[in-house]
Design a protein around this motif. Structure first.
Motif, PDB file in Angstrom:
ATOM      1  N   SER A  21       0.866  47.518  48.107  1.00 47.52           N
ATOM      2  CA  SER A  21       2.294  47.753  48.312  1.00 47.52           C
ATOM      3  C   SER A  21       3.014  47.621  46.981  1.00 47.52           C
ATOM      4  CB  SER A  21       2.874  46.739  49.295  1.00 47.52           C
ATOM      5  OG  SER A  21       2.248  46.818  50.556  1.00 47.52           O
ATOM      6  N   VAL A  23       7.054  47.271  45.862  1.00 46.63           N
ATOM      7  CA  VAL A  23       8.485  47.236  46.159  1.00 46.63           C
ATOM      8  C   VAL A  23       9.227  47.650  44.901  1.00 46.63           C
ATOM      9  CG1 VAL A  23      10.421  45.823  46.880  1.00 46.63           C
ATOM     10  CG2 VAL A  23       8.149  45.428  47.859  1.00 46.63           C
ATOM     11  N   LYS A  76      12.651  50.802  53.012  1.00 49.35           N
ATOM     12  CA  LYS A  76      12.211  49.530  52.431  1.00 49.35           C
ATOM     13  C   LYS A  76      11.975  49.642  50.934  1.00 49.35           C
ATOM     14  CE  LYS A  76       9.947  47.908  56.639  1.00 49.35           C
ATOM     15  NZ  LYS A  76       8.680  47.413  57.242  1.00 49.35           N
ATOM     16  N   THR A  78       9.619  50.963  49.386  1.00 44.77           N
ATOM     17  CA  THR A  78       8.246  50.509  49.188  1.00 44.77           C
ATOM     18  C   THR A  78       7.277  51.688  49.178  1.00 44.77           C
ATOM     19  OG1 THR A  78       8.746  48.405  50.274  1.00 44.77           O
ATOM     20  CG2 THR A  78       6.428  48.996  50.053  1.00 44.77           C
ATOM     21  N   TYR A  80       3.159  52.652  49.243  1.00 48.84           N
ATOM     22  CA  TYR A  80       1.905  52.089  49.720  1.00 48.84           C
ATOM     23  C   TYR A  80       0.718  52.928  49.234  1.00 48.84           C
ATOM     24  CZ  TYR A  80       5.036  49.820  53.069  1.00 48.84           C
ATOM     25  OH  TYR A  80       6.054  49.100  53.652  1.00 48.84           O
TER      26      TYR A  80
END
Length: 131
Positions: A21, A23, A76, A78, A80
């Protein structure tokens, strides 16, 4: 301040799975292109998977096609990288990167010098796959 923070690396046996992940605290323009890059000591940094414009276009290096999936959750902020069927040769430091380009295709062009597109980099997360 631009910041990319990776997590999810670790040590697994061959055949296992990991999800990385990232961020991102980057404005949308500066993160139109996002990707995962891998660095192994003694080798050049390699683009593993890159994505553009919210997933409209994606690239995977041949060695991970069918095993890795890049995705993003804009709500988010984010990014992945789902990694399945891991192999020892997947071992390396994985870096999240963000950038922008005049053309969407540049985000996923493996022949472009990464630093020409990707201006922001995370600190990296180590993935180690044992046989």
């Amino acid at each position: 301040q631009v910041q990319l923070v990776e997590s999810g690396g670790g040590s697994v046996q061959a055949g296992g799975s990991l999800t990385l992940s990232c961020v991102a605290s980057v404005d949308r323009y500066s993160s139109a292109c996002m990707g995962w890059f891998r660095q192994v000591p003694g080798k050049e940094r390699e683009g593993v998977a890159t994505i553009a414009s919210g997933g409209s276009v994606a690239f995977y290096v041949d060695s991970v096609k069918g095993r890795f999936t890049i995705s993003q959750d804009n709500a988010k902020n984010t990014l992945y990288l789902r990694m399945n069927s891991l192999k020892p040769e997947d071992t390396g430091m994985y870096y999240c990167a963000a950038g922008s380009a005049p053309f969407v295709s540049w985000c996923v062009d493996p022949h472009r010098i990464p630093d020409d597109v990707y201006k922001y980099w995370g600190q990296g997360t180590q993935v180690t796959v044992s046989s």
